[in-house]
Motif scaffolding. Sequence first.
Motif, PDB file in Angstrom:
ATOM      1  N   ARG A 636       0.815  -1.204   0.000  1.00 56.48           N
ATOM      2  CA  ARG A 636       0.000   0.000   0.000  1.00 56.48           C
ATOM      3  C   ARG A 636       0.849   1.255   0.000  1.00 56.48           C
ATOM      4  O   ARG A 636       0.354   2.340  -0.301  1.00 56.48           O
ATOM      5  N   GLN A 639       0.828   3.441  -3.073  1.00 54.79           N
ATOM      6  CA  GLN A 639      -0.252   4.401  -3.309  1.00 54.79           C
ATOM      7  C   GLN A 639       0.090   5.726  -2.621  1.00 54.79           C
ATOM      8  O   GLN A 639      -0.281   5.933  -1.478  1.00 54.79           O
ATOM      9  N   THR A 640       0.798   6.610  -3.367  1.00 57.48           N
ATOM     10  CA  THR A 640       1.209   7.868  -2.745  1.00 57.48           C
ATOM     11  C   THR A 640       0.099   8.893  -2.761  1.00 57.48           C
ATOM     12  O   THR A 640       0.128   9.847  -1.993  1.00 57.48           O
ATOM     13  N   GLY A 641      -0.838   8.727  -3.696  1.00 58.20           N
ATOM     14  CA  GLY A 641      -1.895   9.710  -3.781  1.00 58.20           C
ATOM     15  C   GLY A 641      -1.561  10.846  -4.751  1.00 58.20           C
ATOM     16  O   GLY A 641      -2.421  11.632  -5.101  1.00 58.20           O
ATOM     17  N   SER A 642      -0.307  10.902  -5.191  1.00 57.09           N
ATOM     18  CA  SER A 642       0.068  11.980  -6.107  1.00 57.09           C
ATOM     19  C   SER A 642      -0.253  11.562  -7.543  1.00 57.09           C
ATOM     20  O   SER A 642       0.236  10.550  -8.036  1.00 57.09           O
TER      21      SER A 642
ATOM     22  N   VAL B  29       1.110  13.007 -24.329  1.00 57.05           N
ATOM     23  CA  VAL B  29       1.722  12.327 -23.178  1.00 57.05           C
ATOM     24  C   VAL B  29       2.545  13.314 -22.368  1.00 57.05           C
ATOM     25  O   VAL B  29       2.426  13.399 -21.145  1.00 57.05           O
ATOM     26  N   VAL B  32       0.394  15.604 -20.385  1.00 61.49           N
ATOM     27  CA  VAL B  32      -0.187  14.959 -19.197  1.00 61.49           C
ATOM     28  C   VAL B  32       0.861  14.858 -18.097  1.00 61.49           C
ATOM     29  O   VAL B  32       0.569  15.089 -16.925  1.00 61.49           O
ATOM     30  N   LEU B  33       2.078  14.548 -18.490  1.00 62.16           N
ATOM     31  CA  LEU B  33       3.097  14.318 -17.475  1.00 62.16           C
ATOM     32  C   LEU B  33       3.614  15.619 -16.870  1.00 62.16           C
ATOM     33  O   LEU B  33       3.950  15.651 -15.690  1.00 62.16           O
ATOM     34  N   ARG B  36       0.259  20.618 -14.456  1.00 65.10           N
ATOM     35  CA  ARG B  36      -0.441  20.307 -13.206  1.00 65.10           C
ATOM     36  C   ARG B  36      -1.877  20.783 -13.219  1.00 65.10           C
ATOM     37  O   ARG B  36      -2.635  20.449 -12.322  1.00 65.10           O
ATOM     38  N   VAL B 102      -3.579  19.423  -9.864  1.00 66.33           N
ATOM     39  CA  VAL B 102      -3.800  18.016  -9.481  1.00 66.33           C
ATOM     40  C   VAL B 102      -2.917  17.596  -8.319  1.00 66.33           C
ATOM     41  O   VAL B 102      -3.230  16.643  -7.613  1.00 66.33           O
ATOM     42  N   ASN B 103      -1.819  18.287  -8.108  1.00 62.98           N
ATOM     43  CA  ASN B 103      -0.959  17.867  -7.002  1.00 62.98           C
ATOM     44  C   ASN B 103      -1.574  18.150  -5.644  1.00 62.98           C
ATOM     45  O   ASN B 103      -1.121  17.628  -4.627  1.00 62.98           O
ATOM     46  N   LEU B 105      -4.501  17.184  -5.057  1.00 61.06           N
ATOM     47  CA  LEU B 105      -5.438  16.070  -4.848  1.00 61.06           C
ATOM     48  C   LEU B 105      -4.666  14.802  -4.471  1.00 61.06           C
ATOM     49  O   LEU B 105      -4.624  13.840  -5.199  1.00 61.06           O
ATOM     50  N   ASN B 106      -4.001  14.819  -3.357  1.00 62.48           N
ATOM     51  CA  ASN B 106      -3.175  13.663  -3.005  1.00 62.48           C
ATOM     52  C   ASN B 106      -3.734  12.933  -1.794  1.00 62.48           C
ATOM     53  O   ASN B 106      -3.027  12.239  -1.109  1.00 62.48           O
ATOM     54  N   ARG B 107      -5.002  13.169  -1.513  1.00 63.24           N
ATOM     55  CA  ARG B 107      -5.517  12.510  -0.312  1.00 63.24           C
ATOM     56  C   ARG B 107      -6.008  11.077  -0.587  1.00 63.24           C
ATOM     57  O   ARG B 107      -6.351  10.366   0.332  1.00 63.24           O
ATOM     58  N   LEU B 108      -6.044  10.669  -1.816  1.00 64.22           N
ATOM     59  CA  LEU B 108      -6.510   9.313  -2.128  1.00 64.22           C
ATOM     60  C   LEU B 108      -5.327   8.359  -2.040  1.00 64.22           C
ATOM     61  O   LEU B 108      -4.751   7.924  -3.019  1.00 64.22           O
ATOM     62  N   LYS B 109      -4.907   8.089  -0.801  1.00 67.56           N
ATOM     63  CA  LYS B 109      -3.754   7.185  -0.628  1.00 67.56           C
ATOM     64  C   LYS B 109      -3.981   6.334   0.611  1.00 67.56           C
ATOM     65  O   LYS B 109      -5.050   6.379   1.204  1.00 67.56           O
ATOM     66  N   PHE B 110      -2.919   5.614   1.005  1.00 65.82           N
ATOM     67  CA  PHE B 110      -3.071   4.644   2.085  1.00 65.82           C
ATOM     68  C   PHE B 110      -3.571   5.247   3.365  1.00 65.82           C
ATOM     69  O   PHE B 110      -3.185   5.937   4.032  1.00 65.82           O
TER      70      PHE B 110
END
Lengths: 665, 110, 489
Positions: A636, A639-642, B29, B32-33, B36, B102-103, B105-110
């Motif tokens: 897990r 999954q950094t979220g970035s 590409v 996208v990369l 931000r 988009v940076n 939005l990093n709360r979707l993690k472990f």
Amino acid sequence: MQDSVIPAAGAPFSTFLYVLIPLLPFLGFLLNGLLNRKLSATVAGAISSLAVLGSFLISVMLFWEFLHPSAQWIAPGATAHQAYTVQLFDWISVGSMQIPFSYQIDQLSLIMLLLVTGVGFLIHIYSIGYMAHDENVGKFFSFLNLFVFSMLVLVLGSNFLILFIGWEGVGLCSYLLIGFWNTNTSYNNAAKKAFIINRVGDLGFLLGIFLIYLTFNSVQFGEVFQKASLGQFGPYGVGVVTFITLLLFVGATGKSAQLPLYTWLPDAMAGPTPVSALIHAATMVTAGIYMILRANVLFTLAPHTLEVIAIIGAATALFAATIGLAQNDIKKVLAYSTVSQLGYMFLALGVMGYSTSLFHVLTHAFFKALMFLGAGSVIHAMSNEQDMRRMGGLRKALPITFITFLVGCLAIAGIPPFAGFFSKDEILLHAFEHSKVLYAVGLFTAFLTAFYMFRLLFLTFFGEFRGTEEQKHHLHESPASMTLPLIVLAILAAVGGFMNAPFFLGEENAYLSNYLAPIFTYSQKLNPAAFGAEVDHGTELMLIGLSVGAGVLGIIFAYVMYVSRGVRPAEEGAPRGFLDNLVYHKYYIDELYNALLVRPIMWLSRGLYRFVENGIIDPIVNGFGRVTLGGGQLLRAVQTGSVETYLILMVVSIVLIMALNFGKF
Amino acid sequence: MDQNIPQVIQTVPLEYYVFFAATLFSIGVLGVLTRRNAIIIFMCVELMLNAVNVLLTAFSAFRADPNGQVFVFFIMAVAAAEVAVGLAIIVMIYRNLQSTDVNLLNRLKF
Amino acid sequence: MLTVLLLLWPVVAALLLHFFKGKAARVAAFGAALVEFLLAAYAALLFNANNSGQFSFNYAWVASAGINFHLGMDGLSLSLVLLTTLLVPIILLSAFRRNFENESVFYALVLFMQTGLIGVFTAQDAFLFYFMWEVALIPIYFLAGVWGGTERARVTFKFFLYTIIGSLFMLAGFVYLYFQTGPSPDGLSAHNSALTSFYNINLPVETQLWVFWLIFAAFAVKMPIFPFHTWQPDTYTESPAPASMLLAGIMLKMGIYGCMRWLLPVVPLGVDYWQNLVLILAVIGIIYGAIIAIRQHDVKRLIAYSSLSHVGLMIAGVFSLTQLGMQGASIQMLAHGINVVGLFFIADAIERRTGTRNIADLGGLTRKAPALTVCFLVLLLGTVALPLTNGFVGEFLLLAGVYEHNAWLGAVAGITIILSAVYLLRMFQRVMLGPDSAYSATFTDLTSGEIAVLVPLIVLVFWIGIFPNFFLHLSEGSVLGILGEVVKR
């Protein structure tokens, strides 16, 4: 031995008669069991006694018809002394294994029927008086009837599996009756021990049955014995019979309390005394002997097994007799004496004195039942005291008990003309023909037997009363319902020996062995030498003299010690010599079994549960779960979220996959 | 002009289309990369899709196989639906964060 | 059609049960189960022991893949359907004494479970069998997980995962086998999953060796066979009594039935190769379970280990590949189902009165409860295989079968008749006999409702014990058929 089969067409009533023999006690069991506590002691006792009496009367009738067939509706077409089977219904049928529920009616089963129902009836009558004050008397009588039912199935069965039904059934009843007073934990333990040790033997028996089935493709007595006598051993050679008989004998050692499985019988004395008389002296414990007699053809084919049986029998007889020397509980002495006498019977079987063995079964049933009932009468009078050190001088208070008990003691000591003399003498004669060592052991045991039985008699009925004042006050002769069976049994113990008189009373008067001869036809054909051998009459008389001498000597020793010198057995804590201590503690056999078998199994049970179940297997299973969880924990972190990281990873992966796939360009 | 569309398309060599689509795709590409802003990323994704569309159309025309063009319609329809949903999400994000970076939005993690 | 009715009636009843609340739900559920039993009894009346695959129902389920909704019954299926339909009303009746939350859901789940069980026993198509196999798992998961003891969440989760992993292996095995079959009869599909097509696959030995384990994994966990049994004691202990009864009484028979129907005839060469290994595991299980049971304190846990021991013997009988062993297994499945349900009921009755299942705390209960003692003793004697009770016929045939295959294994397996007496009599003595305990004064005997539950069980204990031929004849044809398939190759 061509067995005819009934019911012949159109004779349903006769089948009903045969069904009734075990069914009557079974009905008594149901009635008493369902109405437990609603019936008075007398009514409950009357019901079950009548049930057994009914069976007894039918047995007598069948016996009479067997000897002098007249009534066609009982056994149509039967001639005198002709064995037949009675088909009731198919019990188990799987492929080639066909096991009908059927009876075997022949010399052996009839004589056992008479014994079981006859002695059983007397003991039922006795129990009415003995158990009168017990609150669960209905339960007692129902169990007793269930026992008679099982025992009857055992002796009537016409194949090994029906025999096994009765075999296990009597084991169950023994369990129920030993633990009859179930508030007492040690009684319950004794009951459990009896059942479990019997089960050890039963396993041997069951394996023997499997081997019989695989060898002869049948478990039906008639078929098995015929094939055995013709040398048809299916896929095996004659050697298989040795294995079969050894396995069967394991079963017999369990049920008939032989070395090394005898330890349950002395403990079984926890049960009410009539139970000890009926189950643990007269009938159930002789089931092993009955079974071997039944399968005598197989045993004759296996001389090695016979050798083992003779040695175990003689060893048990001697071993138990020595323990009997130092016991102080009146019932324990009788119990060890029973083990010892059963050893005699096995000795007789081992030296191929088949009918002699049954003869001793019968006489032993008379005098041992008599002595147990007598002991019960004493215990009853002494307000449940069983320790002989607290008795003494009872012959004045209990005259009938004393006289009948004396008859029993004389019989077991082998004093002519009492019953035990004839049967024991025959056993020793057969042993003498076979092996002088076995004979010597038997003779010495006869001496010990006379000694410890008269030790018991003298300690109980002679000398001064050693109990409490209160016990002395209550001393009384037992009621008629108890003394009557004693008297009948005493008469039987006194004259029972004449049913198989020795040569000097006339060859034609050996009724029993002449009557039983057809049972052993196959055996005789296979090994005529063992049946034909006869010692000359001079030697026989000398042997008789020796055995009577041994008995008398034992009595004199006992008299000198316990009457003239007034020796009293040492109290519980008193210091003892090494040998005395060893014998007093029964050679520490129980302790040995505990240490070698019971404790390791208990330890194993806990050990397996703690260390294998919860220490190895379950952790491995849970380990799979843990590994999965741990893997998830590790992964897990990816999954950094970035979003940027994801995108880069994605593109890099796509490029990698492309490169790996199309890299050949 | 009685030339039909495949013939018109075939006036340019196939390699050109391939190079063009590849360039377009690479731009997508890279966009996208590197960017931000969610909207620009979104547009870059559309760019990639259209690069594929160009390629499909070209091959379809050159090989006289209409399946490719049918596929293009599918992609356009799906892209349209995607834009509708995607823009709605971006609008919601902007309302909440006052930004479309988009940076953040990093709360979707472990 | 009758089979379809048998299969669907419990689901319909379960759905209708939502319209009932509280006590009415109990009665309705019981009534529905009774109707189901009558249906099964009617099927038994119509059944002809000489024909195989009766009451067949075949409907193209996924025609393009050759998967059919194919149901049918032979003697083996029928005897297990009879067992299921008989035990479910008894189990429902036994639950009457307890007040569960959401009663209608509880009873509906039991009925739902019944459908799964009947489906397993009647399915004639591999994927239908798999489907029903999983259908039977879901209700029991909720029954144990919602109404169970304090540890229920952990225990039922473990149970669920363990069994489902096993069944996924089976699914993989079935999928593999499916691709080895020929085209379906209607020609719509290149393969089909009918039982008979599976029987006709001729796989090379090396393949059968591993396909055996794929399929056996599911059965091994479900039965369970040593060493895949560790879910069992926990689950039996934590589940509410009706769920324990369903699990031990019926559900573990799914594994044995599965072995007989879906393993032996499908990969006979694999079975031949692994036979001795399975037999040894089974015999280890017999002894291991029995020895561990001796020192257990919790009555339910003790019964769980005894169940492990008894099931070991049934597996050994099946894998002895003898007629004696397999018919012994088929009758022992019935006997064990009856006995274990009875024993769980008794354990539950004692727990309800005393609040404990700990053997050490109990004792001397017999004096207040003669009827309970008699029922307990009869069921116990059935379990220790006393002749003329149901357990004896089964164990005798099973041991004879194992003995026929290998005398030593038979002798070792036979030790169970000693050890079962040890642990069961020990439990009986400590719970019912001996000096009075804290509970014996206030203990009460069975109520008439409880006796109504136990009487049919006790009648069956003696019926199967004295007249086993009815049940033996029922399974004879199927067993011979299965053995024929095994020997054929």
